[in-house]
Every structure is written in C-alpha cells, then in structure tokens.
Design a protein around this motif. Structure first.
Motif, PDB file in Angstrom:
ATOM      1  N   LEU A 133      28.097   2.075   0.300  1.00 54.74           N
ATOM      2  CA  LEU A 133      27.985   0.745  -0.301  1.00 54.74           C
ATOM      3  C   LEU A 133      26.567   0.235  -0.127  1.00 54.74           C
ATOM      4  CD1 LEU A 133      31.259  -1.010   0.890  1.00 54.74           C
ATOM      5  CD2 LEU A 133      30.610  -0.555  -1.462  1.00 54.74           C
ATOM      6  N   LYS A 134      26.037  -0.342  -1.190  1.00 55.25           N
ATOM      7  CA  LYS A 134      24.703  -0.923  -1.138  1.00 55.25           C
ATOM      8  C   LYS A 134      24.829  -2.416  -0.861  1.00 55.25           C
ATOM      9  CE  LYS A 134      20.455  -0.892  -3.912  1.00 55.25           C
ATOM     10  NZ  LYS A 134      19.857  -2.022  -3.298  1.00 55.25           N
ATOM     11  N   LYS A 135      23.956  -2.918   0.004  1.00 57.50           N
ATOM     12  CA  LYS A 135      23.901  -4.357   0.272  1.00 57.50           C
ATOM     13  C   LYS A 135      23.180  -5.037  -0.874  1.00 57.50           C
ATOM     14  CE  LYS A 135      23.717  -4.001   5.309  1.00 57.50           C
ATOM     15  NZ  LYS A 135      22.884  -4.249   6.480  1.00 57.50           N
ATOM     16  N   PRO A 136      23.523  -6.237  -1.240  1.00 61.66           N
ATOM     17  CA  PRO A 136      24.596  -7.048  -0.664  1.00 61.66           C
ATOM     18  C   PRO A 136      25.970  -6.523  -1.100  1.00 61.66           C
ATOM     19  CG  PRO A 136      23.613  -8.208  -2.514  1.00 61.66           C
ATOM     20  CD  PRO A 136      22.811  -6.960  -2.313  1.00 61.66           C
ATOM     21  N   ILE A 137      26.909  -6.623  -0.195  1.00 58.18           N
ATOM     22  CA  ILE A 137      28.253  -6.120  -0.452  1.00 58.18           C
ATOM     23  C   ILE A 137      28.995  -7.057  -1.400  1.00 58.18           C
ATOM     24  CG2 ILE A 137      30.508  -5.788   0.638  1.00 58.18           C
ATOM     25  CD1 ILE A 137      29.081  -4.563   2.995  1.00 58.18           C
ATOM     26  N   ILE A 138      29.652  -6.468  -2.367  1.00 64.22           N
ATOM     27  CA  ILE A 138      30.499  -7.225  -3.292  1.00 64.22           C
ATOM     28  C   ILE A 138      31.913  -7.191  -2.712  1.00 64.22           C
ATOM     29  CG2 ILE A 138      31.442  -7.305  -5.634  1.00 64.22           C
ATOM     30  CD1 ILE A 138      28.816  -5.741  -6.446  1.00 64.22           C
TER      31      ILE A 138
END
Length: 125
Positions: A104-109
């Motif tokens: 997961l890439k920040k910012p987290i959805i």
C-alpha cells in the motif's frame, strides 16, 4: 476476531490505521519501530493473523521485519502488507521478492486498506 500487528513510526498513521481497522472489528496492536516489532515477533505467545509494516523506520526497516516473519517457522504463515511513501517500482519489487503479500502506498485510502486486509485474512484461513 483477527489480530493485526501494525509496525509504524508515524503517530498520525498509527491513529488513522487504528481507527479504520477497529471500526471494522479488528484487534490491533501497534509498535513504533523495528526493534519493538522484533520483540513481539520473538515472543513465543504472539498470534497475529496479519502484519502491516512501514518500510522506512528506526532500528529495523520493513524489509527486515518481513524477512523475520517469513523465516519464523510458525505453524501458519502470517501475511504481510508493506506500506511506504516511496512507491517506486524497485521498492515494491524488493518487498514482493522478500515475500510481501501486498503493498500500500501512503496516504492510505481507508476503503482500499479494508479490502486488502479482509482479502488476505480470508486467503489465510
């Protein structure tokens, strides 16, 4: 109830992920760096269903934690989601080579986090 270990040094991210996952009914334990994560993972009585770890942290990075989890030799395999600001392809590929189950890439959805967590927990039952 599934028990999740979050390894994250950013307090705001800890609060966000905590709020999202607890609202969905998950039990969450939070540690703030790699050293604390190793202590939890080396305890004989831990029983996590999933680990979410940041990559860039003090004392040990997410890749080191991932490697440790994948070599523990526990009866069940524990899925690992790696999270990072750095979304470049090399970092993602390195994580998958070391055995990460998701990225997961920040910012987290919030919705994406919930879907990915539930998918991995269902796969690992």
């Amino acid at each position: 109830m599934s028990k999740i270990l979050l390894v994250e040094d950013d307090e705001l991210m800890q609060k966000i992920v905590d709020k999202i996952l607890r609202k969905e009914g998950f039990e969450l334990e939070i540690v703030k760096n790699g050293k604390e994560a190793f202590q939890k993972l080396e305890a004989t009585d831990y029983d996590y269903d999933l680990i979410i770890t940041d990559i860039m942290m003090p004392y040990a990075n997410g890749f080191e934690i991932l490697s440790k989890v994948k070599t523990l030799g526990k009866e069940k395999t524990i899925p690992v989601i790696i999270v990072s600001n750095a979304g470049n392809e090399d970092i993602v590929l390195e994580g998958f080579k070391l055995g990460a189950d998701d990225f997961l890439k920040k910012p987290i959805i919030p919705g994406e986090l919930i879907i990915r967590v539930k998918r991995l927990l269902l796969q690992n039952k």
